[in-house]
Each structure stands twice: as structure tokens, then as C-alpha cells.
Enzyme design. Structure first.
Site, PDB file in Angstrom:
ATOM      1  N   HIS A   5     112.937 -41.008  38.849  1.00 33.57           N
ATOM      2  CA  HIS A   5     113.718 -40.081  39.015  1.00 33.57           C
ATOM      3  C   HIS A   5     112.773 -39.550  40.572  1.00 33.57           C
ATOM      4  CE1 HIS A   5     113.879 -40.053  34.792  1.00 33.57           C
ATOM      5  NE2 HIS A   5     115.300 -40.218  35.370  1.00 33.57           N
ATOM      6  N   ARG A  25     115.123 -24.543  47.242  1.00 38.30           N
ATOM      7  CA  ARG A  25     113.757 -23.700  47.695  1.00 38.30           C
ATOM      8  C   ARG A  25     112.515 -24.433  47.644  1.00 38.30           C
ATOM      9  NH1 ARG A  25     114.296 -18.802  44.343  1.00 38.30           N
ATOM     10  NH2 ARG A  25     116.064 -18.293  45.989  1.00 38.30           N
ATOM     11  N   VAL A  89     107.254 -21.990  40.371  1.00 36.09           N
ATOM     12  CA  VAL A  89     107.499 -20.478  40.934  1.00 36.09           C
ATOM     13  C   VAL A  89     109.076 -20.931  40.293  1.00 36.09           C
ATOM     14  CG1 VAL A  89     106.044 -20.553  42.348  1.00 36.09           C
ATOM     15  CG2 VAL A  89     108.120 -22.006  43.316  1.00 36.09           C
ATOM     16  N   GLY A  90     109.296 -19.721  39.967  1.00 37.08           N
ATOM     17  CA  GLY A  90     110.785 -19.283  39.623  1.00 37.08           C
ATOM     18  C   GLY A  90     111.319 -17.637  38.981  1.00 37.08           C
ATOM     19  N   GLU A 180     112.698 -16.969  30.893  1.00 39.77           N
ATOM     20  CA  GLU A 180     113.362 -18.006  31.867  1.00 39.77           C
ATOM     21  C   GLU A 180     113.571 -19.817  30.666  1.00 39.77           C
ATOM     22  OE1 GLU A 180     110.029 -20.322  32.919  1.00 39.77           O
ATOM     23  OE2 GLU A 180     110.500 -19.711  30.660  1.00 39.77           O
ATOM     24  N   MET A 181     113.373 -21.101  31.890  1.00 40.40           N
ATOM     25  CA  MET A 181     114.348 -22.137  30.897  1.00 40.40           C
ATOM     26  C   MET A 181     113.139 -23.368  31.371  1.00 40.40           C
ATOM     27  SD  MET A 181     117.811 -21.202  31.444  1.00 40.40           S
ATOM     28  CE  MET A 181     118.272 -22.949  30.357  1.00 40.40           C
ATOM     29  N   GLU A 182     111.750 -22.623  31.625  1.00 40.12           N
ATOM     30  CA  GLU A 182     111.026 -23.613  32.464  1.00 40.12           C
ATOM     31  C   GLU A 182     109.846 -24.088  31.350  1.00 40.12           C
ATOM     32  OE1 GLU A 182     112.806 -22.454  34.488  1.00 40.12           O
ATOM     33  OE2 GLU A 182     114.276 -24.313  34.715  1.00 40.12           O
ATOM     34  N   ARG A 218     115.843 -10.792  46.418  1.00 33.83           N
ATOM     35  CA  ARG A 218     115.426 -12.099  46.319  1.00 33.83           C
ATOM     36  C   ARG A 218     114.530 -12.943  46.529  1.00 33.83           C
ATOM     37  NH1 ARG A 218     119.918 -11.932  43.225  1.00 33.83           N
ATOM     38  NH2 ARG A 218     120.859 -13.259  44.414  1.00 33.83           N
TER      39      ARG A 218
END
Ligand code: HPA
Length: 239
Positions: A5, A25, A89-90, A180-182, A218
Site C-alpha cells: 500500500h 489534507r 491529526v483529525g 472519532e474513528m481511528e 474547519r
């Protein structure tokens, strides 16, 4: 050697990497904040760059959304490219009413409905936590730059559209700051691989008050968060 990947050459990544979810980003961070940044990988358009910040080599790489996608990139960065310090960073959705829109949340730990850390830990509940030195450096960097920062637990969800009817009530009862998701995936891999990790998040929307940031807000809060993360890496590096 390239991985399935990541197409970068062996020594292309710095030992410190910022991890936004969105590859554009990553490009924005490289172009706006790093000196002499060059693109080093683009498999599946998941862009990665290396440059320097205040003289310190640093890379930035997109992870995609969610634990499964992020885990692929994080694992290959650590195992194949020798990355030692990883800072996500999110954005996150605020849960605690103490946490305001655009403010910074630093995840000391991450609970999760993902099964990855139980799989790693023999079915038990692993405490997925940040690296203390990176966390302390980020808190110091945020305070120096005058940003409101909240340090506490987040929830890492596999579902943006959560099917659990009382999820919000559970998170509130357990004083979770944001969702969040990670992060739980990042912290689990870091523990297993013996590297150091942190998640610095900005509140993009609030699940209790239903407030949302505009796109220009944002961008501004994203910039603030990136600078906190980069300064934290520099401070931590000098220790
Ligand atoms: N859920 C999960 N991740 C998020 C959210 C959310 O509401 N907001 C920003 N990231």
C-alpha cells in the site's frame, strides 16, 4: 522495499509522521507547513510526503477513514519504514458539553467498538493509551499557543452512523470527550510494535448541541491542530 500500500523508497519516511485521514489534507500540510516537502507515495491516491519542520525531518501520510484503513498504513509505516513517532491529526464529534466546537481534544485513551485490540489481547480489554511524553509535549504546545485543550478519553467507532441507539448516553455516562474513528487502532498498533503515538483532534461538530463548523472554521481549527502536533514533535524530539 515498497509495501502493498506504500510505494516509497526504504528511507523515504522520517521517524516522525503526522497522520490525517484525508490524503489531500496530507498534501495541504506538506505544502503549508513543511519546508522542502516532496511526495513519496501515491498508491490508491493515499498521498505521503516528507519535508522538515523547524529543522526536524517529518513526514505526513493519509490514512483513510476508520480503524481498518488506518491500521494498514500505520502497520506498514512502522514495520517497513521504521517510523517511531506517529501523531494522528483529525476531526472528532464532541460528546462532553465541556468540549466546544473548534477546540482541541488530546486523546489520553480510546475505548472502541472495534474488535482489533481484543484480537491483539486475547479477548481481554486492552487499555489503548497515548505515549505520555508526546501527550505532555502536545499539552504544552497547545498552552503555549493559547489554544483551549481537553485531555481525556475518546471513543473510536467503526460506525460513523452508529446503530447502537443509546451510544450517546453511554459515552456521556462514561465521560467520553469525543467520538472519532481511528485512535484506538493507532494506539493498539503502537503498543504492540513498541513505538510512540498520539491523537490530536479538533472538534468539527457536536453530537449533543448539534453545532457544526463552517468549512472556513474547519480550515482554521485544522491549522491550529497541525501546529500543535508539529510543535509537540519538536519539543518531544529535543527532550
Ligand atoms: N463520528 C465519528 N467520527 C467523527 C464524527 C462523528 O460524529 N465527527 C467527526 N469525526
Amino acid at each position: 522495499m515498497p509495501t502493498p500500500h506504500i510505494s516509497a523508497s526504504d528511507d523515504a519516511f522520517a521517524e516522525a509522521v503526522l497522520l490525517p485521514g484525508d490524503p489531500l489534507r496530507a498534501q495541504y500540510i506538506a505544502e503549508s507547513f513543511l519546508d522542502g516537502a516532496t511526495q513519496i507515495t501515491n498508491v490508491r491516491n493515499m498521498l505521503g510526503f516528507t519535508g522538515a519542520y523547524k529543522g526536524m525531518p517529518v513526514s505526513v501520510m493519509g490514512t483513510g477513514m476508520g480503524v481498518p484503513s488506518a491500521s494498514i498504513y500505520i502497520t506498514e509505516l512502522v514495520r517497513n519504514y521504521g517510523v517511531k513517532r506517529l501523531v494522528r491529526v483529525g476531526s472528532c464529534g464532541g460528546i462532553s458539553t465541556d468540549v466546544g466546537l473548534r477546540e482541541i481534544v488530546i486523546a489520553i485513551g480510546a475505548g472502541t467498538d472495534s474488535g482489533v485490540n481484543r484480537a491483539r489481547y486475547g479477548g481481554w480489554d486492552y487499555a489503548a493509551t497515548a505515549d505520555y511524553e508526546l501527550l505532555a509535549a502536545a499539552v504544552a504546545a497547545a498552552k503555549t499557543s493559547g489554544h483551549t485543550v481537553h485531555v481525556g478519553n475518546v471513543h473510536t467507532s467503526d460506525s460513523f452512523y452508529n446503530p447502537v441507539a443509546d451510544a450517546l448516553a453511554i459515552w456521556q455516562r462514561m465521560n467520553v470527550l469525543a467520538v472519532e474513528m481511528e485512535t484506538a487502532g493507532l494506539y493498539g498498533i503502537a503498543s504492540e510494535e513498541g513505538v510512540r503515538a498520539l491523537a490530536v483532534l479538533t472538534v468539527s461538530d457536536h453530537l449533543i448541541t448539534s453545532e457544526e463548523t463552517s468549512s472556513s472554521e474547519r480550515e482554521r481549527s485544522f491549522d491550529d491542530m497541525v501546529l500543535v502536533a508539529l510543535d509537540a514533535l519538536v519539543v518531544d524530539h529535543g527532550q
